[in-house]
Design a protein around this motif. Structure first.
Motif, PDB file in Angstrom:
ATOM      1  N   VAL A  90       0.777  -1.215   0.180  1.00  0.00           N
ATOM      2  CA  VAL A  90      -0.022   0.013   0.025  1.00  0.00           C
ATOM      3  C   VAL A  90       0.957   1.247  -0.090  1.00  0.00           C
ATOM      4  CG1 VAL A  90      -1.785   1.285   1.374  1.00  0.00           C
ATOM      5  CG2 VAL A  90      -1.804  -1.192   1.089  1.00  0.00           C
ATOM      6  N   LEU A  91       0.727   2.095  -1.125  1.00  0.00           N
ATOM      7  CA  LEU A  91       1.332   3.249  -1.194  1.00  0.00           C
ATOM      8  C   LEU A  91       0.606   4.589  -0.389  1.00  0.00           C
ATOM      9  CD1 LEU A  91       3.965   4.616  -2.553  1.00  0.00           C
ATOM     10  CD2 LEU A  91       2.548   5.037  -4.393  1.00  0.00           C
ATOM     11  N   ARG A  92      -0.729   4.669  -0.530  1.00  0.00           N
ATOM     12  CA  ARG A  92      -1.592   5.553   0.378  1.00  0.00           C
ATOM     13  C   ARG A  92      -2.837   5.071   0.219  1.00  0.00           C
ATOM     14  NH1 ARG A  92      -3.819  10.366  -2.801  1.00  0.00           N
ATOM     15  NH2 ARG A  92      -4.015   9.947  -4.940  1.00  0.00           N
ATOM     16  N   ALA A  93      -3.792   5.723   1.111  1.00  0.00           N
ATOM     17  CA  ALA A  93      -5.132   5.214   1.174  1.00  0.00           C
ATOM     18  C   ALA A  93      -5.796   6.712   1.413  1.00  0.00           C
ATOM     19  CB  ALA A  93      -5.270   4.265   2.435  1.00  0.00           C
ATOM     20  N   VAL A  94      -6.851   6.828   0.402  1.00  0.00           N
ATOM     21  CA  VAL A  94      -7.731   8.048   0.581  1.00  0.00           C
ATOM     22  C   VAL A  94      -8.909   7.858   1.188  1.00  0.00           C
ATOM     23  CG1 VAL A  94      -8.912   9.733  -0.872  1.00  0.00           C
ATOM     24  CG2 VAL A  94      -6.385   8.616  -1.434  1.00  0.00           C
ATOM     25  N   PRO A  95      -9.371   8.258   2.420  1.00  0.00           N
ATOM     26  CA  PRO A  95     -10.888   8.178   3.147  1.00  0.00           C
ATOM     27  C   PRO A  95     -11.776   8.948   2.483  1.00  0.00           C
ATOM     28  CG  PRO A  95      -9.204   9.780   4.234  1.00  0.00           C
ATOM     29  CD  PRO A  95      -8.704   9.346   3.154  1.00  0.00           C
ATOM     30  N   TYR A  96     -12.899   8.558   2.314  1.00  0.00           N
ATOM     31  CA  TYR A  96     -14.107   8.942   2.120  1.00  0.00           C
ATOM     32  C   TYR A  96     -14.739  10.167   2.906  1.00  0.00           C
ATOM     33  CZ  TYR A  96     -14.214   4.659  -1.075  1.00  0.00           C
ATOM     34  OH  TYR A  96     -14.178   3.632  -1.754  1.00  0.00           O
ATOM     35  N   PRO A  97     -15.091  11.138   2.384  1.00  0.00           N
ATOM     36  CA  PRO A  97     -15.494  12.066   3.375  1.00  0.00           C
ATOM     37  C   PRO A  97     -16.876  12.005   4.319  1.00  0.00           C
ATOM     38  CG  PRO A  97     -16.260  12.827   1.132  1.00  0.00           C
ATOM     39  CD  PRO A  97     -15.463  11.680   1.003  1.00  0.00           C
ATOM     40  N   THR A  98     -17.503  10.826   3.713  1.00  0.00           N
ATOM     41  CA  THR A  98     -18.804  10.349   4.480  1.00  0.00           C
ATOM     42  C   THR A  98     -18.739   8.729   4.179  1.00  0.00           C
ATOM     43  OG1 THR A  98     -20.269  10.461   2.686  1.00  0.00           O
ATOM     44  CG2 THR A  98     -20.225  12.459   4.303  1.00  0.00           C
ATOM     45  N   ARG A  99     -19.395   8.228   5.056  1.00  0.00           N
ATOM     46  CA  ARG A  99     -19.203   6.513   4.805  1.00  0.00           C
ATOM     47  C   ARG A  99     -20.123   6.127   3.687  1.00  0.00           C
ATOM     48  NH1 ARG A  99     -20.636   2.283   9.532  1.00  0.00           N
ATOM     49  NH2 ARG A  99     -20.624   0.424   8.287  1.00  0.00           N
ATOM     50  N   PRO A 100     -19.551   5.438   2.809  1.00  0.00           N
ATOM     51  CA  PRO A 100     -19.795   4.804   1.729  1.00  0.00           C
ATOM     52  C   PRO A 100     -20.963   3.694   2.048  1.00  0.00           C
ATOM     53  CG  PRO A 100     -17.644   3.902   1.869  1.00  0.00           C
ATOM     54  CD  PRO A 100     -17.948   5.106   3.029  1.00  0.00           C
ATOM     55  N   ARG A 101     -21.893   3.365   1.299  1.00  0.00           N
ATOM     56  CA  ARG A 101     -22.699   2.177   1.624  1.00  0.00           C
ATOM     57  C   ARG A 101     -22.108   0.721   1.417  1.00  0.00           C
ATOM     58  NH1 ARG A 101     -28.109   3.191   2.122  1.00  0.00           N
ATOM     59  NH2 ARG A 101     -28.361   1.068   2.376  1.00  0.00           N
ATOM     60  N   ASP A 102     -21.700   0.725   0.238  1.00  0.00           N
ATOM     61  CA  ASP A 102     -21.223  -0.812  -0.328  1.00  0.00           C
ATOM     62  C   ASP A 102     -20.564  -0.602  -1.843  1.00  0.00           C
ATOM     63  OD1 ASP A 102     -20.653  -3.545  -0.795  1.00  0.00           O
ATOM     64  OD2 ASP A 102     -22.753  -3.961  -0.656  1.00  0.00           O
ATOM     65  N   THR A 103     -19.136  -0.231  -1.572  1.00  0.00           N
ATOM     66  CA  THR A 103     -18.411   0.170  -2.745  1.00  0.00           C
ATOM     67  C   THR A 103     -18.163  -1.415  -3.836  1.00  0.00           C
ATOM     68  OG1 THR A 103     -16.571   0.107  -1.224  1.00  0.00           O
ATOM     69  CG2 THR A 103     -17.410   2.152  -1.902  1.00  0.00           C
ATOM     70  N   GLU A 104     -18.470  -1.446  -4.871  1.00  0.00           N
ATOM     71  CA  GLU A 104     -18.076  -2.746  -5.485  1.00  0.00           C
ATOM     72  C   GLU A 104     -17.347  -2.781  -6.597  1.00  0.00           C
ATOM     73  OE1 GLU A 104     -18.991  -5.622  -4.428  1.00  0.00           O
ATOM     74  OE2 GLU A 104     -20.811  -5.436  -3.102  1.00  0.00           O
ATOM     75  N   ASP A 105     -16.950  -1.708  -7.333  1.00  0.00           N
ATOM     76  CA  ASP A 105     -16.051  -1.629  -8.405  1.00  0.00           C
ATOM     77  C   ASP A 105     -15.631  -0.408  -8.476  1.00  0.00           C
ATOM     78  OD1 ASP A 105     -14.943  -2.923 -10.440  1.00  0.00           O
ATOM     79  OD2 ASP A 105     -16.632  -3.244 -11.770  1.00  0.00           O
ATOM     80  N   LEU A 106     -14.552  -0.270  -9.346  1.00  0.00           N
ATOM     81  CA  LEU A 106     -14.001   1.231  -9.965  1.00  0.00           C
ATOM     82  C   LEU A 106     -13.621   1.057 -11.425  1.00  0.00           C
ATOM     83  CD1 LEU A 106     -10.695   0.616  -9.596  1.00  0.00           C
ATOM     84  CD2 LEU A 106     -10.941   0.981  -7.274  1.00  0.00           C
ATOM     85  N   ALA A 107     -13.262   2.286 -11.521  1.00  0.00           N
ATOM     86  CA  ALA A 107     -12.667   2.573 -13.187  1.00  0.00           C
ATOM     87  C   ALA A 107     -11.789   3.791 -13.068  1.00  0.00           C
ATOM     88  CB  ALA A 107     -14.109   2.514 -14.189  1.00  0.00           C
ATOM     89  N   VAL A 108     -11.226   3.759 -14.109  1.00  0.00           N
ATOM     90  CA  VAL A 108     -10.129   5.105 -14.439  1.00  0.00           C
ATOM     91  C   VAL A 108     -10.655   5.768 -15.421  1.00  0.00           C
ATOM     92  CG1 VAL A 108      -8.014   5.794 -14.668  1.00  0.00           C
ATOM     93  CG2 VAL A 108      -8.604   3.628 -13.164  1.00  0.00           C
ATOM     94  N   GLY A 109     -10.977   6.992 -15.336  1.00  0.00           N
ATOM     95  CA  GLY A 109     -11.375   7.903 -16.614  1.00  0.00           C
ATOM     96  C   GLY A 109     -10.402   8.087 -17.412  1.00  0.00           C
ATOM     97  N   ALA A 110     -10.606   8.816 -18.563  1.00  0.00           N
ATOM     98  CA  ALA A 110      -9.721   9.287 -19.427  1.00  0.00           C
ATOM     99  C   ALA A 110      -8.557  10.259 -18.930  1.00  0.00           C
ATOM    100  CB  ALA A 110     -10.205   9.754 -20.920  1.00  0.00           C
ATOM    101  N   ASP A 111      -9.028  10.972 -18.023  1.00  0.00           N
ATOM    102  CA  ASP A 111      -8.296  12.129 -17.406  1.00  0.00           C
ATOM    103  C   ASP A 111      -7.440  11.711 -16.131  1.00  0.00           C
ATOM    104  OD1 ASP A 111     -10.374  11.813 -15.505  1.00  0.00           O
ATOM    105  OD2 ASP A 111     -10.766  13.826 -15.360  1.00  0.00           O
TER     106      ASP A 111
END
Length: 364
Positions: A90-111
């Motif tokens: 782990v290089l770094r870990a970014v917290p959410y400003p409020t509690r997420p419900r159920d994070t299931e997937d992610l994607a990287v945008g063109a930018d």
């Protein structure tokens, strides 16, 4: 997905029985695609040793390593967007400003923005789902809420279209939903149903039997944007994309299949930066103590594209009324496809559920 040992054992027994029923009678509307040769073996990339990362549900590859998220975890320290080096540290870990419900997937945008899909809904009780967008270099993701037009759905797969629009793929019926209007922070925008994916059937071995070959648990877009892949617990289905039209590719294309046999609980998939292979990782919460998640690499190719059967109505998503829930245990959901299979076998009243959808039950 997570559960205790007893729930896991019950799940495997129930799914095994369902798989025997379903395997003997093909589900209508799904062509069976058999690999012409054995699946290409996976190559281990690295092990994720950080104890916060045992429920990885989303994976993306970057030039310098990987980005991962857990599903909705009870432990606050696990609710982060984790950036990993190429050796999985782990290089770094970014917290959410409020509690997420159920994070299931992610994607990287063109930018380079990281999009996290907060779309899991085991009980199908959420009035809204959400995506979090983390701009390059930022330390605070922005929340965007959305609402389905036809009631709640459970989903674990997420893509971005060629024009950067979010696309949710529901878990049990592979329905496609996209925002009907532009996303706005602090507002809830409506989703529109834009299509449905009909994956060909396979016989790939996996811990969840017939269910594992139908439930959509992750998705990814190739670095050049010309291909997308959906995964189940058993296989990866790759579609060619023309002119950035991901919906047309998923609803009208014929996928190329890469088997992902016997992964413990495969819910994540990403393209390698070379675009010629895919990366996967499993949750390990139900595995023996000390088992670390491993990122695996599979070469793409597999058997020739499968020809889908003539379109027929897909089985309806399981309803909450059909869910038998034990506190702290996974849910077992009846699926109509198993009932069809049982009828074809001449089995009388089927008490045990058919295709079993294994789903987490959150500790409130």
């Amino acid at each position: 997905m997570r559960g205790d040992g007893a729930a896991s054992r019950w799940r495997r027994v129930a799914v095994g029985v369902a798989a025997l029923l379903v395997g003997a009678a093909a589900v209508p509307g799904r062509a069976v695609a058999e690999p012409s040769a054995g699946p290409a073996p996976a190559t281990p990339v690295c092990e994720v040793r950080d104890p916060r990362l045992t429920e990885i549900s989303g994976l993306a590859a970057t030039d310098g390593g990987f980005v991962v998220v857990n599903d909705g975890a009870d432990d606050e320290s696990r609710r982060r967007i984790f950036f990993l080096r190429s050796d999985c540290a782990v290089l770094r870990a970014v917290p959410y400003p409020t509690r997420p419900r159920d994070t299931e997937d992610l994607a990287v945008g063109a930018d380079g923005s990281i999009w996290v899909a907060d779309v899991g809904d085991n009980d199908r009780s959420r009035l809204t789902v959400a995506v979090w967008k983390l701009a390059p270099g930022a330390d605070r993701p922005v929340l965007y809420r959305m609402a389905y037009p036809d009631g709640p759905h459970d989903a674990e797969a997420f893509l971005l279209t060629g024009d950067g629009r979010p696309l949710i793929v529901t878990k049990y019926s592979a329905g496609l939903y996209a925002p009907a209007t532009a996303l706005r922070p602090g507002a809830t925008v409506p989703l529109a149903r834009v299509g449905q994916v009909r994956l060909p059937a396979t016989t790939t071995s996996n811990p969840f039997g017939g269910l594992g070959r139908t439930a959509v648990t992750g998705a990814a877009t190739a670095p050049d944007g010309r291909r997308v892949v959906l995964r189940t617990y058993a296989d990866a289905f790759e579609f060619e994309v023309t002119a950035g039209d991901v919906v047309a590719a998923l609803t009208g294309g014929t996928p190329r299949i890469t088997p992902l046999p016997d992964e413990p609980q495969g819910e994540s998939i990403a393209y390698h930066r070379d675009g010629r292979s895919v990366l996967t990782v499993s949750e390990t919460a139900d595995q023996p103590p000390g088992t670390a998640p491993r990122i695996l690499r599979y070469p793409l190719g597999g058997p020739a594209p499968a020809t889908p059967a003539e379109p027929t109505p897909a089985p309806a998503e399981p309803t909450p009324a059909a869910t038998a829930t034990a506190s702290g245990q996974r849910d077992v959901v009846a699926h109509p496809a198993a009932i069809v299979a049982a009828g074809a076998l001449g089995v009388g009243a089927v008490v045990i559920v058919g295709l079993v959808a294994v789903r987490r039950s959150r500790r409130r």
